[in-house]
Design an enzyme around this catalytic site. Structure first.
Site, PDB file in Angstrom:
ATOM      1  N   GLU A   1      12.267   0.548   7.988  1.00  0.00           N
ATOM      2  CA  GLU A   1      11.377  -0.434   7.357  1.00  0.00           C
ATOM      3  C   GLU A   1      11.649  -0.581   5.873  1.00  0.00           C
ATOM      4  O   GLU A   1      11.331  -1.607   5.268  1.00  0.00           O
ATOM      5  CB  GLU A   1       9.915  -0.027   7.560  1.00  0.00           C
ATOM      6  CG  GLU A   1       9.586   1.322   6.933  1.00  0.00           C
ATOM      7  CD  GLU A   1       8.097   1.628   6.885  1.00  0.00           C
ATOM      8  OE1 GLU A   1       7.296   0.693   7.025  1.00  0.00           O
ATOM      9  OE2 GLU A   1       7.757   2.800   6.688  1.00  0.00           O
TER      10      GLU A   1
ATOM     11  N   ASP B   1       0.844  -1.196   0.000  1.00  0.00           N
ATOM     12  CA  ASP B   1       0.000   0.000   0.000  1.00  0.00           C
ATOM     13  C   ASP B   1       0.881   1.249   0.000  1.00  0.00           C
ATOM     14  O   ASP B   1       1.351   1.630   1.060  1.00  0.00           O
ATOM     15  CB  ASP B   1      -0.977  -0.008   1.177  1.00  0.00           C
ATOM     16  CG  ASP B   1      -0.342  -0.434   2.496  1.00  0.00           C
ATOM     17  OD1 ASP B   1       0.748  -1.042   2.509  1.00  0.00           O
ATOM     18  OD2 ASP B   1      -0.957  -0.169   3.538  1.00  0.00           O
TER      19      ASP B   1
END
Length: 617
Positions: free
Chosen positions: A564, A330
């Site tokens: 991340e 996403d």
């Protein structure tokens, strides 16, 4: 002036009208999901008013805040300040006086982390060895349990109760997530944290029993969608480390239940353009009729700011946004019709408005489901006993796996490009574009026999090699610069793991056919070097240090961060783009890094203050 901080009263009323119309649509099209029925954390006047007031830079902050007063009293106070008509200042005071800080429903556990396994002693470079020992201990900063018992009588939070401790990714992600946890568990198993890894899997099994599937994450606002189905991969990883047959046997009925969820809710029938034969594959599919609670303001602006969408178009957009979140990517150019950002559209809303997620049949999801079918067939044969029911289930899964592999070959495989491609149900064509998603079948061995020939296997990494030659960092997620975070210039640790595992498998397949390819493993080693150097240098440049070996980076004020995602245009740069700032922690980065050092203990730490390059041989 009331609501001047949104887009005006008329726009808000339009949004409310669409949402109300959508509610009946959702009720008539329910797919068995449990209800997100909180009057605070799910769609309703309170959530809408607070989130559209944009009291916080990140919409997720509010829905992670437990109430400090009983829920009935909070709702009464909200009504007393005018409810949906409250001003931004009134709403700010309301939230400050009736809610605790985000994450107050969590307890950090001070668990003792034992010394790592002997593989760490094999690491030859002292800086890298000390850094890995630091990461091993860093699990302790990410281990939590939910604690709603500490809230007042009648107070509520958005947590989905979990019985056992868990590892969170880090940063804004204050709960555990589905597909993230596979890579975390890989790291925990390497850190000799077998019980913690097992407990995380048991939490997921409990969720399936409670909700019928595994939600995106452990919050009530995630109850309308899942994430890439990695649970079988987690169970296999745990079993391969521990040999715990009884755990696999115990998990089998619940794994069956998850499979039923995916087949029942995401299956599509596709006709082959040549033969006309129909094949069944799966795609991400969420029916959603309002903004995602954790991204409410962002979704609202995407749907309404400067648009004149019909009610149907708005509902489709909210559904595609939620399906994109279910995919884990996403967001990405894989799901959008438009790949070119509009000038001045720094948030990427124009591209998001062209999402077509539910009409894309993804390579990665179907490879995961093939692996689910294959493993369940194996485990029902091995652990199901002699009953006819077990034999029937094993046979059923074998047939399902064979059918899926045939469908993947006919619908997703491209002979000319030697590549698995997503399939677009709208255009009825393959999306012939590279992304590491095309590596999933080679990682999971979801490979049709015809594709296993050297003719194809020697070319499946051609575009990986091109990308690694073009950019000095880790492998890019796509070749499109859309400003979305699952596109260039970002590279993500889980996709590096999947690509490198694919390389190991393909090299093994070629060797079995006496067809040696001397380029695959060197390319994998270079990618491994880039990954660990990128994580190490970003950690160092944000303040990481090793006493006696590595002094703190000049000017750094923090103590070192694991990100991340990373920028593929350099070694050591954090990723960017998307709905939120790059997050730190970080569970899957730590897990993938450990896995790489177990494979390649001979890597050498770079001088992060100079220009670092790792060229392909």
């Amino acid at each position: 002036m009331r609501l001047s901080f949104i887009s005006g009263v008329a726009l808000l009323q339009l949004g409310i009208a669409v949402t109300n119309a959508a509610t009946s649509h959702q009720q008539s099209n329910t797919k068995g999901f449990p209800s997100c029925d909180s009057p605070i954390y799910c769609e309703g006047p309170l959530l809408r008013a607070v989130q559209l007031a944009e009291l916080f830079p990140d919409s997720k902050t509010f829905v992670d805040m437990p109430t400090s007063k009983p829920v009935d009293k909070v709702l009464s106070i909200f009504d007393s300040i005018g409810g949906s008509n409250a001003t931004k200042d009134e709403l700010r005071v309301f939230v400050n006086e009736n809610f605790l800080s985000a994450g107050s429903d969590l307890n950090k556990l001070n668990m003792t982390i034992p010394k790592p396994l002997p593989w760490v002693n094999e690491i030859q470079d002292d800086e890298y060895k000390n850094w890995i020992e630091y990461l091993h201990q860093a699990w302790g900063d990410l281990i939590f349990e939910f604690n709603t018992a500490g809230l007042c009588d009648g107070c509520v939070s958005s947590t989905l109760p979990a019985k056992l401790p868990f590892v969170v990714p880090g940063g804004r992600f204050r709960e555990f997530y589905y597909w993230d946890s596979f890579f975390v568990i890989k790291g925990l198993l390497l850190s000799n944290q077998n019980e913690l890894a097992k407990g995380m899997i048991e939490n997921f099994l409990d969720f399936i029993q409670e909700y019928g599937f595994i939600p995106n994450g452990a919050r009530i606002y995630y109850l309308n969608r899942s994430q890439p189905p990695f649970l079988v991969e987690m169970v296999r990883a745990y079993y391969e480390t521990t040999g715990d047959d009884s755990f696999v046997k115990k998990a089998l009925p619940t794994l069956d239940k998850e499979y039923t969820f995916w087949i029942g809710n995401t299956t599509v029938s596709i006709a082959d353009s040549v033969s006309g034969k129909r094949y069944q594959l799966n795609r991400y599919n969420v029916e959603n009729t309002s903004p995602r609670p954790e991204s409410y303001a962002e979704d609202y602006k995407t749907a309404y700011d400067g648009t004149n969408f019909t009610t149907t178009q708005v509902i489709d957009l909210f559904s595609d946004l939620a399906a994109g979140a279910e995919s884990g990517w996403d967001y990405s150019s894989r799901w959008s019709k438009n790949r070119i950002p509009e000038v001045g559209d720094k948030n990427g809303y124009a591209i998001l408005r062209t999402l077509n997620t539910r009409n894309i049949v993804p390579v990665d999801l179907n490879a995961l489901l093939w692996s689910m079918e294959s493993n369940l067939a194996e485990w029902h044969t091995k652990y199901g006993g002699r009953s006819s029911r077990s034999a029937k289930r094993a046979n059923y899964y074998k047939k399902q796996a064979n059918k899926r592999l045939d469908a993947m070959e006919k619908i997703l495989w491209n002979d000319e490009e030697h590549m698995f491609c997503d399939y677009n149900l709208t255009s009825k064509t393959q999306a012939i574009e590279f992304s590491p998603a095309s590596m999933y079948p080679f990682w999971l061995n979801a490979i049709p026999e015809r594709v296993k020939s050297p003719k194809h296997l020697t070319h499946v990494f051609d575009q990986v090699r091109d990308a690694l030659s073009k950019y000095p960092g880790i492998l890019t997620t796509s070749l499109f610069n859309t400003t979305m975070q699952w596109d260039w210039p970002n590279g993500w640790p889980p996709l590096q793991y999947i690509t490198m595992q694919a390389m190991l498998n393909v090299d093994n397949l070629l060797n079995k056919q006496n067809h040696k390819d001397d380029t695959i493993l060197p390319m994998m080693y270079t990618l491994a070097e880039r990954n660990v150097a990128t994580a190490f240098c970003s950690w160092y440049k944000t303040g990481g240090k090793i006493p006696g070996l590595l002094s703190k980076y000049p000017g750094a004020t923090d103590d070192g961060h694991m990100f991340e995602k990373f920028d593929v245009t350099n070694i050591g740069g954090a990723g960017s783009g998307g709905e939120y700032t790059v997050q730190i922690g970080f569970g899957w980065t730590n897990g993938v890094t450990m896995w790489l050092f177990e494979l390649f203990p001979n890597m050498t730490a770079p001088d992060c203050e100079s220009s670092v390059t790792y060229n392909l041989s």
